[in-house]
Design an enzyme around this catalytic site. Structure first.
Site, PDB file in Angstrom:
ATOM      1  N   VAL A   1     -16.595   7.365  22.296  1.00  0.00           N
ATOM      2  CA  VAL A   1     -16.098   6.095  21.758  1.00  0.00           C
ATOM      3  C   VAL A   1     -14.636   6.019  22.208  1.00  0.00           C
ATOM      4  CG1 VAL A   1     -15.484   4.832  19.666  1.00  0.00           C
ATOM      5  CG2 VAL A   1     -17.685   6.009  19.810  1.00  0.00           C
ATOM      6  N   PRO A   2     -14.342   5.108  23.164  1.00  0.00           N
ATOM      7  CA  PRO A   2     -13.110   5.245  23.956  1.00  0.00           C
ATOM      8  C   PRO A   2     -11.830   4.772  23.261  1.00  0.00           C
ATOM      9  CG  PRO A   2     -14.341   3.337  24.693  1.00  0.00           C
ATOM     10  CD  PRO A   2     -15.170   3.975  23.601  1.00  0.00           C
ATOM     11  N   CYS A   3     -11.429   5.490  22.222  1.00  0.00           N
ATOM     12  CA  CYS A   3     -10.171   5.127  21.565  1.00  0.00           C
ATOM     13  C   CYS A   3      -8.979   5.425  22.471  1.00  0.00           C
ATOM     14  CB  CYS A   3     -10.033   5.850  20.219  1.00  0.00           C
ATOM     15  SG  CYS A   3     -10.055   7.630  20.347  1.00  0.00           S
ATOM     16  N   HIS A   4      -9.217   6.239  23.523  1.00  0.00           N
ATOM     17  CA  HIS A   4      -8.107   6.521  24.453  1.00  0.00           C
ATOM     18  C   HIS A   4      -7.719   5.277  25.254  1.00  0.00           C
ATOM     19  CE1 HIS A   4     -11.886   7.297  26.706  1.00  0.00           C
ATOM     20  NE2 HIS A   4     -11.232   6.844  27.746  1.00  0.00           N
TER      21      HIS A   4
END
Lengths: 163, 204
Positions: free
Chosen positions: B173-176
């Site tokens: 889950v691409p919170c970056h």
């Protein structure tokens, strides 16, 4: 705080396997080990956090082993009929099959008391609870069992204790 | 034990360590039976990656947790034990697909993860934000403010930051991909170096 079950397996897997080997012999030990840990995993969420995990596991292993012994109607081999030459079962990972075969020749109660005290390190009070009977009877069964083992296991006197 | 005495030699033999291979074989069988008997509430494994060793944990519903080394994997597993179930085993099989997709991602052969996720570690607004994060495509970034707008709550910029910081499934889950409005990376659960590494990986 209850630890992940993996930690319980990591910490006690070896002891429980040695207990199963002492009580059942090497060939039946693996199945008893598996049944013990599956039953333990099933019941683990309900285990009180203050419980002695090792005593709990040994109690489960004891019940599984009693089932196996009952099903197999296995009679302990009389001590004087131990094979002259040590048997080599050749099971992978059985480590020291002669030792476990010698242990298996002991009467049930002695074998269980030896396993729970000398292998699992449980105090005799706990063992009396697992086996039924008095603390003194548990202590005596373990002592008699060790005496027979010293007499009948060739490795005990020849090899002595590993340093 | 105080009463070993003359029994010390036999006791030592009885207590000799069991061969590690035997225990490994028994452990694999336990994993299998636990899975078949519906007892394996949480399975986990660890994989090596360019951003360090990652812990992967899954319930039967899907991937539950990805954790960086810096989060302390033992601590993460303890927390899963409390929040989900203590019936936890190192059982890599359930994580095979996630591990493979992550390998492909780090090898730049995958841009989108196709995995069942179990979002039960986050609730409410945080989970809402985490559900929307995969809408930020590979190689793109959004500011915290843009994400707040994306989830229909433009004033909740700070809460978006919290949702990103508590994302239980980083990388997947691409919170970056959520950065500060001025373009600097901002905080990250795996540390600034990991965030920069992921953004660089996707940018090239």
């Amino acid at each position: 705080m209850k630890r992940p079950f993996e930690k319980v397996v990591e910490e006690h897997a070896g002891t429980v396997l040695r207990v199963c080997r002492a009580v059942l012999g090497v060939s039946d030990a693996d199945d008893a080990w598996s049944e013990t840990f599956i039953a333990a995993m099933r019941a683990y969420p309900e285990l009180p956090e203050t419980a002695n995990v090792e005593a709990w596991l040994v109690t489960i292993a004891h019940r599984k082993a009693v089932d196996v012994l009952r099903t197999a109607k296995r009679q302990p081999l009389p001590v004087d009929e131990l094979p002259e030459a040590p048997t080599t079962l050749g099971l992978p990972g059985s480590d020291d099959p002669d030792l476990w075969e010698t242990v298996r020749a002991l009467p049930d109660k002695q074998r269980q008391a030896v396993a729970y005290h000398y292998v699992a390190g449980l105090p005799y009070a706990e063992i009396a609870e697992i086996l039924g009977g008095t603390v003194e009877a548990a202590r005596r069964a373990a002592a008699d069992g060790m005496k027979s083992l010293r007499k009948n296991y060739p490795g005990a006197s020849v090899k002595g204790a590993p340093s | 034990m105080s009463d070993l005495g003359e029994n010390a030699d036999v006791a030592a033999l009885l207590s000799a360590p069991v061969n590690a291979e035997t225990l490994a074989r028994l452990h694999r069988k336990l994993e299998q039976v636990a899975e078949n008997d519906d007892l394996l509430d949480v399975a986990y494994t660890t994989i090596d990656s360019p951003v360090g060793t990652l812990l992967l944990a899954a319930t039967p519903k899907g991937l539950l947790r990805v954790a960086y080394d810096s989060e302390d994997h033992d601590l993460v597993l303890d927390t899963l034990g409390h929040k989900i179930s203590p019936r936890i085993l190192r059982a890599p099989k359930r994580l095979d697909r996630a591990a493979r997709e992550l390998d492909e991602y780090f090898a730049k052969r995958r841009r989108v993860f196709d995995l069942q996720l179990d979002l039960s570690l986050s609730k409410g607004f945080r989970q809402l934000v985490q559900r929307h994060l995969p809408e930020i495509g590979y190689g793109q970034t959004r500011s915290y403010r843009q994400v707040a707008e994306l989830v229909g709550n433009p004033k909740a910029v700070r809460a978006v930051g919290t949702a990103c910081a508590t994302n239980p499934l980083p990388v997947v889950v691409p919170c970056h991909r959520v950065v500060r409005t001025d373009g600097t990376p901002g905080g990250y659960v795996g540390g600034l170096a990991a965030k920069t590494a992921l953004l660089n990986l996707e940018a090239t």
